[in-house]
Write a protein that holds these residues in place. Structure first.
Motif, mmCIF file in Angstrom:
data_model
loop_
_atom_site.group_PDB
_atom_site.id
_atom_site.type_symbol
_atom_site.label_atom_id
_atom_site.label_comp_id
_atom_site.label_asym_id
_atom_site.label_seq_id
_atom_site.Cartn_x
_atom_site.Cartn_y
_atom_site.Cartn_z
ATOM 1 N N THR A 599 2.597 25.467 45.169
ATOM 2 C CA THR A 599 2.307 26.519 46.141
ATOM 3 C C THR A 599 3.469 27.512 46.222
ATOM 4 O OG1 THR A 599 3.144 25.037 47.870
ATOM 5 C CG2 THR A 599 0.764 25.116 47.565
ATOM 6 N N SER A 601 2.969 30.733 45.517
ATOM 7 C CA SER A 601 2.376 32.019 45.912
ATOM 8 C C SER A 601 2.615 32.280 47.396
ATOM 9 C CB SER A 601 0.868 32.006 45.634
ATOM 10 O OG SER A 601 0.616 31.898 44.260
ATOM 11 N N TYR A 805 1.821 32.494 54.427
ATOM 12 C CA TYR A 805 0.919 32.129 53.332
ATOM 13 C C TYR A 805 1.419 30.888 52.589
ATOM 14 C CZ TYR A 805 -0.757 36.877 54.190
ATOM 15 O OH TYR A 805 -1.241 38.005 54.784
ATOM 16 N N ARG A 806 2.728 30.777 52.437
ATOM 17 C CA ARG A 806 3.257 29.596 51.747
ATOM 18 C C ARG A 806 2.965 28.333 52.539
ATOM 19 N NH1 ARG A 806 8.528 32.286 49.875
ATOM 20 N NH2 ARG A 806 7.808 33.403 48.033
ATOM 21 N N ASN A 809 -0.788 27.639 52.129
ATOM 22 C CA ASN A 809 -1.082 27.071 50.803
ATOM 23 C C ASN A 809 -0.640 25.616 50.711
ATOM 24 O OD1 ASN A 809 -2.246 29.387 49.661
ATOM 25 N ND2 ASN A 809 -0.241 30.242 49.152
ATOM 26 N N GLN A 810 0.486 25.309 51.317
ATOM 27 C CA GLN A 810 0.998 23.944 51.286
ATOM 28 C C GLN A 810 0.046 22.998 52.007
ATOM 29 O OE1 GLN A 810 3.437 23.280 49.433
ATOM 30 N NE2 GLN A 810 3.876 21.148 49.921
ATOM 31 N N LEU A 843 -2.909 33.836 49.111
ATOM 32 C CA LEU A 843 -3.326 32.470 48.796
ATOM 33 C C LEU A 843 -3.094 32.159 47.324
ATOM 34 C CD1 LEU A 843 -6.688 32.350 50.804
ATOM 35 C CD2 LEU A 843 -4.443 31.516 51.519
ATOM 36 N N SER A 844 -3.030 30.880 47.001
ATOM 37 C CA SER A 844 -2.835 30.456 45.607
ATOM 38 C C SER A 844 -3.963 30.961 44.732
ATOM 39 C CB SER A 844 -2.755 28.929 45.528
ATOM 40 O OG SER A 844 -1.615 28.449 46.198
#
Length: 953
Positions: A599, A601, A805-806, A809-810, A843-844
């Motif tokens: 993650t 992105s 966002y990170r 995503n995580q 997002l990824s």
């Protein structure tokens, strides 16, 4: 090599892989090798469950071994070479009596030991000066163990200087009553004539080791030694996962070590049960209270790579627990053994703050020049780098250090060295007190005042701390850490006198302070503008009438009740706002940096924030089919109310009730385990309180076992809660699985594996932006806005959104954990649908490609129910057919998803169908590889998935 391995040749390097690699793994290995061959840095994202770690290990180790021409399986096929026993006089068992009868303790019959890390206070961020290796320091222990009963825990270690611990390892500052020092104890260290053998490390004399532990050495042909690989990840638990992956490879016999804290590796019974293991260990090694550590004296038993591999279970990749178990058995310290093993290790595993933190690098004696650094799970690397170059100290800690230095000066102990250090503490305390009157209120019972780095330099100049005087202060600090003072030789014998030194807590405080001052003064104050200095004031409650008697014990006066008093707490913070400051120590010195995570992105901030040019970047595709994951955004609840999780909306009962109804509907639709992530603990508590009052919580508990992630608390308590969650899913009762309500950036969202039924759906409520009122977040946004044009940093707003966002995503990455997994990702917030260009772009890649926006909750729930029912039916059929497969005995055991077959074998089996591989490989070549030269050699199926009939033949 076994015929069961797949073989690939990428960029001229032959790689042996445990099964046919996925396209994303081939892309990953190609990128790593390009970086290693061209000495370029890599930024690589590959989704969780795509075999990222295996690709990293195989490509890096294959490249390393290609430099030496050593076959990959040599470490497995050949028995570890046992070094010849030493025949020198000092190690001969026949030598004991003659010298022992000379009236001198054999403990002193060794060359003088060089100063340890604790009296090395060279710039924490400069290359470490030449140091004598730990092997040389331990040579005396090898000699002593021949003659001494190793059970003797009361033999005092006369000269042992412990490395200074890092500020992060200090749990709390313990106040103690400083005793009047006694420095009349004198002992004599005898110098013996030369004549030590050249076959062991006892020949090493003080000062003759000109290279630090990990400096690139020369082999017998005079060529450069092969670069070491430093493999860093976030936690010790993730290191255990990586070493398990290494054990599966053809490179499992590679010489290795794992660096970790005493909390994970100390085995001494007195230290293990102690609250602060670091300080207790230091006491034993310093010989305080007439005791020493007999485990430390046994390090030489397993401190050699060849010797270590002769023990059962250690010939292949091992884990910390295995080293600890062996250390207990052989009475050898695993902590110092792991450090000693660095010298001949090809790959070193450690938490990545060990590589970023200048203090830890110095303590561990790590020199990363021309080495390869791989940082896995590096999505938090920017925060870690900023923290590594920051430091905070309380007024209480400064006063404690001042009082201790005061006692040293008053007792005339190294007065000329302690006085300048005491002056520093006095100056900072006075400055802190003077400015505490001008603090600005920021919130309830909190206030602060901020200075820039350059403004702080002016204040330091007024205190007498300048670019010219700071190196002198470092020299004084180095001097006060030496445990002995030499006195004039008498009759060719050198005498040394033990001198009291400052406590571990004062050492740690001063070293942290000197580390950050070094950054401020370095290179003509190059980094001063990257710092903000803040005095913060908060309040804590203390007992008003707690007083000490003459012995230092707290006493309660008669006829007086204990009362509470609110006391102001002042903290002096040196905050680094630029992660490139910490990275400057390794960037430009290492051969190649590889940052990787599932993650990363959005990826555009890493280069500007870290000050590193990532020439090679990759966003790999997932290994699953599109049909295995449901990705959707939901902007409204069952009652049609819009769901936008801004702070204002989350405060309303309407929002809280609508989210509760949505969560209940999903729990009734998706079976087994469900994870629900919220932006903050504050919102979690609000929702729980509301749902308990409305009865919704009870309805959730009727459907699933509900678990809430605790904020803080002990690790054992958290592990117990996780086990309750897993058991509720594994042992199906009246309820259909479990619901785990957690927080983004919390323990559940970072690094935990929720494969298969443990997470059939992940629900995220809102977008987890950092707390906008947090002082450090505010300062970082201002810093980026100020430097965005000049330094190419992202504007503060973009940086702020990327952090959200990170974290998102995580959290979403907890679901799909391997090729055969399936699950749903449900993003609850109408901002995703209303402004996709802004909120979806972060997002990824694999999530962006499959996301669907649902206009109503009903349409989303209908689609989700169909997806879940379809996959649950396939799973039920697989379980039912497993019995037939086992009875048949002639079919591949691919469908037995729930049995004990290792996941990677199942992944390999499902992947090996020719049509899937050809289709995926063609797609991969177009999207990811950019035409690298890859030569593959197909091989039979891995032995773990052959049929029973074949097994019996």
């Amino acid at each position: 090599m076994s015929a069961m391995w797949s073989e690939y040749t990428i960029s001229g390097v032959k790689i042996n892989f445990p099964y046919k690699a996925y396209p994303s793994q081939l892309a990953m290995m190609n990128s790593v090798l390009r970086g290693l061959n061209s000495k370029q840095h890599c930024l690589l994202e590959s989704p969780t469950g795509s075999g990222k770690s295996l690709a990293l290990l195989c490509s890096a180790l294959a490249w390393q071994q290609s430099l030496s021409g050593k076959p990959a399986d040599e470490g497995i096929s050949e028995k570890a070479e046992v070094p010849l026993s030493c025949c020198c006089t000092c190690h001969s068992k026949d030598f004991t009596n003659n010298d022992m009868n000379q009236g001198t303790s054999h403990h002193f019959n060794n060359p003088s030991t060089p100063p340890s890390e604790r009296n090395e206070t060279s710039s924490a961020c400069q290359d470490s000066p030449a140091k004598t290796t730990l092997a040389a320091k331990l040579s005396a222990k090898k000699q002593a163990s021949v003659y001494r009963d190793e059970n003797d825990d009361f033999q005092v270690e006369k000269k042992r200087i412990r490395p200074l611990e890092t500020a992060q390892q200090l749990i709390s500052v313990t106040h103690h009553c400083f005793e009047t020092p006694c420095y009349n104890h004198i002992y004599i260290k005898l110098y013996y004539p030369p004549g030590h053998c050249s076959r062991c490390c006892c020949s090493t004399k003080q000062g003759n080791s000109q290279e630090s532990l990990n400096t690139i050495k020369k082999d017998h042909m005079g060529k450069s030694k092969i670069p070491k690989i430093y493999f860093g990840t976030r936690t010790h638990k993730q290191i255990a996962q990586i070493t398990r992956e290494l054990r599966r490879t053809a490179y499992s016999g590679v010489p290795m070590t794992i660096l970790s804290s005493r909390d994970h590796t100390c085995v001494h019974p007195e230290v293990v049960g102690n609250f602060n293991r670091n300080e207790k260990c230091m006491e034993l090694l310093d010989g305080k209270n007439g005791k020493s550590c007999y485990f430390y004296h046994g390090v030489h038993k397993i401190s050699d790579q060849h010797t270590l591999q002769t023990f059962q279970g250690m010939c292949k990749a091992w884990d910390i627990e295995e080293l600890v178990s062996l250390g207990k058995k052989l009475r050898a310290c695993p902590y110092y053994t792991a450090r000693e093993l660095i010298q001949d290790a090809d790959i070193i595993f450690c938490p990545y703050n060990y590589l970023l933190d200048a203090q830890i690098r110095e303590t561990m004696d790590l020199n990363l020049k021309e080495q390869v650094v791989i940082l896995d799970e590096a999505h938090n690397i920017e925060d870690c780098a900023r923290e590594s170059a920051s430091y905070s100290v309380t007024e209480v800690q400064l006063r404690f250090a001042r009082d201790e230095l005061d006692s040293m000066v008053n007792n005339n102990i190294r007065k000329k060295d302690h006085e300048p250090l005491r002056a520093v503490c006095y100056s900072l305390i006075n400055w802190l007190e003077a400015n505490s009157e001008y603090l600005v209120e920021r919130g309830y019972e909190s206030s602060c005042k901020i200075w820039s780095g350059n403004e702080m330099l002016l204040n330091l100049h007024k205190m007498g701390i300048t670019t010219a005087t700071f190196p002198i202060l470092q020299g004084h600090f180095s001097a006060v850490l030496q445990k002995e003072e030499k006195i004039s030789p008498i009759y060719s014998k050198e005498e040394a006198r033990e001198v009291p030194i400052i406590s571990a807590s004062t050492q740690i405080m001063l070293k942290g302070l000197f580390m950050v001052l070094d950054y401020l003064f370095r290179q003509n104050s190059r980094f001063a503008d990257d710092y903000k200095i803040a005095i913060q004031q908060t309040y804590s409650w203390t007992n008003q009438i707690d007083i000490s008697d003459k012995n230092g014990w707290l006493v309660l006066p008669k006829n007086k009740k204990r009362s509470r008093q609110k006391t102001a707490v002042h903290v002096l913070n040196f905050w680094c706002l630029n992660p490139a400051v910490a990275f400057s120590d390794i960037n430009g010195k290492v051969r190649t940096i590889v940052l990787t995570s599932g993650t990363l992105s959005p990826m555009k901030s890493f280069s500007s924030e870290l000050g590193v040019t990532f020439t090679i970047q990759l966003e790999a595709n997932h290994v699953i089919k599109n049909s295995q994951v449901w990705v959707g955004t939901i902007g409204s609840g069952p009652k049609g109310r819009n769901l936008c999780a801004t702070f204002q909306n989350t405060e309303t009962f309407e929002f809280q009730d609508e989210v509760g109804a949505l969560l209940l509907s999903v729990c009734q639709t998706v079976s087994q385990g469900i994870l629900c992530f919220l932006p903050s603990y504050k919102l979690l508590e609000k929702l729980k309180e509301r749902w308990l009052s409305t009865g919704l919580w009870h309805k959730l508990e009727l459907v699933k076992t509900v678990i809430v992630e605790p904020q803080g608390g002990e690790k054992t308590d958290f592990d117990e809660l996780l086990q309750v969650y897993y058991d509720a899913i594994k042992y199906k009762g009246e309820k259909d699985g479990a619901l785990l309500v957690a927080v983004c950036r919390g323990k559940v969202s970072e690094g935990l594996d929720f494969s298969d039924d443990n997470a059939r759906a992940v629900i995220t409520i809102g977008i987890p932006f950092p707390n906008v009122k947090d002082l450090q977040v505010e300062l970082k946004r201002q810093y980026n806005d100020h430097h965005s044009k000049l330094r190419g940093l992202l504007p503060g707003r973009q940086w702020y959104e990327i952090q959200a966002y990170r974290a998102l995503n995580q959290a979403l990455g907890r679901c799909i954990r391997h090729r055969n997994d399936w699950g749903a990702l449900i993003l609850v917030d109408d901002r995703f649908r209303n402004n996709p260009s802004r909120y979806i772009s972060g997002l990824s890649k694999w999530i962006r490609q499959q996301i669907q926006h649902h206009s109503t909750f009903e349409s989303a729930l209908e689609s989700l129910a169909e997806f879940s029912k379809k996959h649950q039916k396939v799973l039920d059929v697989s379980i039912k057919d497993r019995t037939n497969i086992q009875d048949n005995g002639s079919t591949l055991e691919v469908t037995s998803l729930m049995d004990s077959t290792p996941t990677y074998l199942l992944e390999a089996a499902s992947y090996l169908s020719p049509e899937n591989f050809v289709k995926d490989e063609a797609k991969m070549c177009v999207q990811e590889l950019q035409c690298p030269e890859i030569i593959t050699k197909n091989s039979p199926l891995p032995s773990g998935i052959i049929s029973k009939k074949e097994r019996s033949m």
